[in-house]
Design an enzyme around this catalytic site. Structure first.
Site, PDB file in Angstrom:
ATOM      1  N   ASP A  51      43.438  17.366 -24.441  1.00  0.00           N
ATOM      2  CA  ASP A  51      43.271  17.434 -22.995  1.00  0.00           C
ATOM      3  C   ASP A  51      44.085  16.362 -22.281  1.00  0.00           C
ATOM      4  OD1 ASP A  51      41.471  19.566 -23.101  1.00  0.00           O
ATOM      5  OD2 ASP A  51      39.743  18.231 -23.332  1.00  0.00           O
ATOM      6  N   TYR A 109      39.472  12.804 -35.345  1.00  0.00           N
ATOM      7  CA  TYR A 109      39.668  12.067 -34.103  1.00  0.00           C
ATOM      8  C   TYR A 109      39.068  10.671 -34.226  1.00  0.00           C
ATOM      9  CZ  TYR A 109      40.957  16.309 -31.495  1.00  0.00           C
ATOM     10  OH  TYR A 109      41.589  17.433 -31.034  1.00  0.00           O
TER      11      TYR A 109
END
Length: 262
Positions: A51, A109
């Site tokens: 994003d 992540y």
């Protein structure tokens, strides 16, 4: 010819990975650079679409080309034509069965929190600042309730387009390094905002507002409105993508910066 690349980028100045009209994206910049090197239009496919404001140290992409170049030429040529906040880390020729997204078996992540009463002047866009004291041990304890194959409805964005909320979360570790707290999380795939929503809820535990068992309750409740706020984008990094060993893809330190591969 199909080429796989590993990409590192600072996402602060980009409106996410995916190419979009009238806004800067990492994909667009990479395709422009590779098009110059290949002397033909290039379209890349990525392992995970990050994003706006999210960074990458281990994003993997692939592209097809009729141009014959040495691997070093793809790396050096792309880096010479990329903005300074995007860089190629490795390149490897793969066969046409490889797909950066669909061949991947897991994504990893790391979310970096600068936990200090005062905001940082350096790395301001590379970490998320949280001023109240956080207990990383309690956050780690809470995170263990999320391991395994579960319905992550409570941690998925309201407008998530994924057909299923079920994901297999393989690893979640929370550690403190001085003023920095690192949330390291790995799953076969992630629903939209999953890492940031989990982080927001773990922060509630870390500051003592909720007990670790609350995370288990949230998972079972399957209600996004009950969970913590979505954590900010700037602390999030896509650090690694797993592929079957048969592809023999290069490995690089996960990062960001001082963080090791543990």
């Amino acid at each position: 010819m199909r080429i796989a690349l590993c990409i590192e980028y600072d996402g602060a100045e980009y409106y996410g990975w995916q190419r979009q009209r009238d806004v800067n994206s990492v994909q667009e910049e990479l395709e422009k650079a590779l098009t110059i090197v290949a002397n033909e239009p290039i379209e890349v496919h990525c392992a995970g679409r990050t994003d706006a404001g999210v960074h990458g140290t281990g994003q993997v992409v692939h592209f097809d080309t009729t141009s014959s170049r040495k691997l070093a030429a793809w790396m050096m040529g792309a880096n010479a034509n990329l903005p300074k906040n995007i860089a190629v880390r490795w390149a490897k020729e793969v066969n046409e069965d490889f797909h950066a997204r669909f061949t991947a078996t897991a994504r990893r992540y790391r979310y970096i929190i600068y936990n200090n009463r005062l905001r940082p002047a350096i790395l301001g866009h590379g970490v998320s600042h949280y001023h109240d004291a956080l207990d990383a041990n309690l956050m780690h304890e809470a995170g263990q309730y999320l391991l395994g194959e579960n319905d992550f409805t409570s941690f998925r964005a309201v407008h998530c387009q994924s057909r299923s909320p079920w994901r297999n979360l393989m690893h979640l570790k929370v550690t403190r390094h001085g003023d920095f707290i690192v949330i390291d999380i790995k799953a076969n795939a992630f629903v939209h905002h999953m890492v940031r929503n989990i982080t927001g809820s773990l922060i509630e535990v870390g500051k003592g507002k909720q007990k670790p068992e609350w995370i288990k309750w949230l998972l079972e409740a399957k209600d996004r409105k009950l969970a913590g706020a979505t954590a900010k984008a700037e602390g999030l990094y896509l650090v690694d993508v797993d592929y079957p060993l048969e592809w023999e893809l290069p490995r690089v330190p996960l990062g960001p910066l001082f963080l090791d591969n543990d």
